[in-house]
Design an enzyme around this catalytic site. Structure first.
Site, PDB file in Angstrom:
ATOM      1  CG  ASN A  94      -5.377   6.607   3.824  1.00  9.58           C
ATOM      2  OD1 ASN A  94      -4.404   6.531   3.353  1.00  9.58           O
ATOM      3  ND2 ASN A  94      -6.321   6.055   3.247  1.00  9.58           N
ATOM      4  CG  ASP A  95       0.351   8.260   3.771  1.00  5.46           C
ATOM      5  OD1 ASP A  95       0.922   7.910   4.728  1.00  5.46           O
ATOM      6  OD2 ASP A  95       0.608   8.869   2.851  1.00  5.46           O
TER       7      ASP A  95
ATOM      8  CG  HIS B 134      -3.303   2.108   5.806  1.00  6.03           C
ATOM      9  ND1 HIS B 134      -4.868   2.697   6.053  1.00  6.03           N
ATOM     10  CD2 HIS B 134      -3.424   2.251   4.410  1.00  6.03           C
ATOM     11  CE1 HIS B 134      -5.343   3.004   5.188  1.00  6.03           C
ATOM     12  NE2 HIS B 134      -4.638   2.991   4.005  1.00  6.03           N
TER      13      HIS B 134
ATOM     14  CG  ASP C  79      -4.481   5.222  -2.276  1.00 11.90           C
ATOM     15  OD1 ASP C  79      -3.823   5.519  -1.129  1.00 11.90           O
ATOM     16  OD2 ASP C  79      -4.965   4.168  -2.177  1.00 11.90           O
ATOM     17  CG  ASN C  80      -0.559   6.290  -0.042  1.00 11.13           C
ATOM     18  OD1 ASN C  80      -1.641   6.596   0.278  1.00 11.13           O
ATOM     19  ND2 ASN C  80      -0.090   4.999   0.168  1.00 11.13           N
TER      20      ASN C  80
ATOM     21  CD  GLU D 146      -2.191   2.214   1.159  1.00 12.99           C
ATOM     22  OE1 GLU D 146      -3.103   3.023   0.587  1.00 12.99           O
ATOM     23  OE2 GLU D 146      -1.171   2.902   1.991  1.00 12.99           O
ATOM     24  CG  ASP D 147       2.745   4.834   2.032  1.00 10.33           C
ATOM     25  OD1 ASP D 147       3.128   5.235   0.760  1.00 10.33           O
ATOM     26  OD2 ASP D 147       2.826   5.573   3.006  1.00 10.33           O
TER      27      ASP D 147
ATOM     28  CG  ASN E 234      -5.854   7.750   0.417  1.00 13.49           C
ATOM     29  OD1 ASN E 234      -4.904   7.477   0.847  1.00 13.49           O
ATOM     30  ND2 ASN E 234      -6.767   6.880   0.369  1.00 13.49           N
TER      31      ASN E 234
ATOM     32  CG  HIS F 177      -5.792   0.193  10.002  1.00 17.82           C
ATOM     33  ND1 HIS F 177      -6.257   1.764  10.732  1.00 17.82           N
ATOM     34  CD2 HIS F 177      -5.346   0.583   9.039  1.00 17.82           C
ATOM     35  CE1 HIS F 177      -5.826   2.444   9.754  1.00 17.82           C
ATOM     36  NE2 HIS F 177      -5.287   1.782   8.731  1.00 17.82           N
TER      37      HIS F 177
HETATM   38 CA    CA Z   1      -3.458   5.569   1.150  1.00 16.54          CA
HETATM   39 CA    CA Z   2       2.845   7.899   3.127  1.00 15.15          CA
END
Ligand code: CA
Ligand code: CA
Length: 353
Positions: free
Chosen positions: A167-168, A114, A267-268, A53-54, A222, A133
């Site tokens: 989220n971030d 995350h 998103d990121n 995800e990241d 996000n 999470h």
């Molecule tokens: Ca994200």
């Molecule tokens: Ca990040």
């Protein structure tokens, strides 16, 4: 008469719901298909099958990759496996990933990583901050990175009543960061929030002395990152398909300068260390992500935004695929002519540009 009023109210209610669903389809790019843009020298990264995800890359070229996110509404290809952090050294000729061992009494079984952000202290110690999470809660975990041992030493968990649905994050100093909240409600009302487009999410500033909301009014805040000169913050509002450019004030409040509108669910975000361009991992069609179907999978899209502060930022597509190779891209991170693309629940891609 009573029946007539009830019928009118019912009709109006149904019309409102129908209108909301039509708008939702538009907001989620229900009809968008992806046209392929694929650099020649890309390959899938061996060992990453259920999310990346990241991705955060240190100035030395060591990349951290968060893996195994479990997030309600998103596909999960390995529901029984806890999350992990991988490391990849982009200075190597043929870089491979290795899982980082985590020591220091951390509960690895409930690890659900995350967004991430790295921080290098004055004494050159490297810290990795990870949004976690555990049991669907939200915490921020602080690890010290031991480069020689290729491991993470767990230091601390940060919990706070305002750190919800995180989220971030982007770290600003020791135990000091901005965090995005992507949902206001953390229960079944999240669906109501989503359909009614309440725009109640925000960016939070956290420090041991002060915790406060510094920017609000996002539909779903996000990805977040900081400009190379550390003066500006970029925040993605995934449901509004835009990137907010914000100035950091002396008291850490954020003032919005503008929003860069795109036609994809952002998103990121990362900043290209060579150019300062914003790199955005995006979901071209979010319906395909929410209603996951292996026959018609969600695609991937990476955008480069040049001159984000200028009147006319220049937007170009670095990578786009209809899901045949990479599904649900959430991040792109660059280092020395190399690009890593991560996904919410799928694989990860390594490209030489
Ligand atoms: Ca994200
Ligand atoms: Ca990040």
């Amino acid at each position: 008469m009573g029946k007539l009023v009830a019928l009118i109210l019912l009709g109006a209610g149904l019309a409102l719901v129908w209108e909301r669903f039509l708008t939702l389809g538009e907001r989620l790019n229900a009809h968008r298909e992806v046209e392929s843009v694929e650099p020649q020298n890309c390959r899938l990264i061996e060992g990453i099958e259920n999310g990346s995800e990241d991705i955060d890359i240190l100035p030395s070229g060591l990349a951290f990759i968060s893996n195994g996110l479990k997030y309600s509404g998103m596909p999960d290809l390995a529901p029984d496996e806890p999350g992990r952090i991988f490391l990849m050294d982009l200075n190597e000729q043929n870089p491979r990933v290795q899982e980082l061992n985590i020591s220091g009494g951390f509960d690895k079984a409930s690890f659900n990583p995350h967004g991430m952000s790295t921080f290098i202290d004055k004494d050159q110690s490297v810290y990795l901050y990870v949004v976690n999470h555990p049991h669907m809660d939200s915490t921020v975990e602080i690890f010290k990175f031991e480069e020689q041992q290729r491991s993470l030493v767990y230091l601390k968990t940060i919990k706070h009543k305002l750190l919800k649905s995180v989220n971030d994050i982007v770290v600003l100093g020791p135990e000091q960061f901005y965090a995005t909240r992507d949902r206001y409600f953390t229960n079944f009302l999240a669906l109501f929030e989503f359909v009614m487009d309440l725009r109640w999410t925000h960016v939070l500033f956290y420090s041991p002395r002060e915790v406060k909301v510094v920017a609000s009014g996002f539909s779903s805040a996000n990805g977040i990152t900081i400009s190379l000169d550390k003066k500006y913050i970029y925040v993605a509002d995934i449901l509004y398909k835009n990137i907010h450019v914000m100035k950091i004030q002396d008291n850490w409040d954020l003032t919005q300068l503008k929003a860069i509108q795109l036609d994809t669910l952002v998103d990121n975000l990362t900043a290209d260390p060579d150019t300062g361009d914003i790199l955005a991992g995006c979901h071209p069609n979010a319906i395909k992500l929410l209603m996951y179907n292996t026959e018609d999978p969600p695609g991937s899209e990476v955008l480069r935004i040049r001159n984000a502060l200028s009147e006319k930022p220049v937007i170009s597509t670095m990578y786009a695929n209809n899901g045949s190779v990479l599904q649900g891209s959430s991040v792109a991170s660059a280092y020395g002519g190399k690009l890593l693309i991560g996904t919410v629940f799928h694989k990860a891609l390594y490209c030489e540009l």
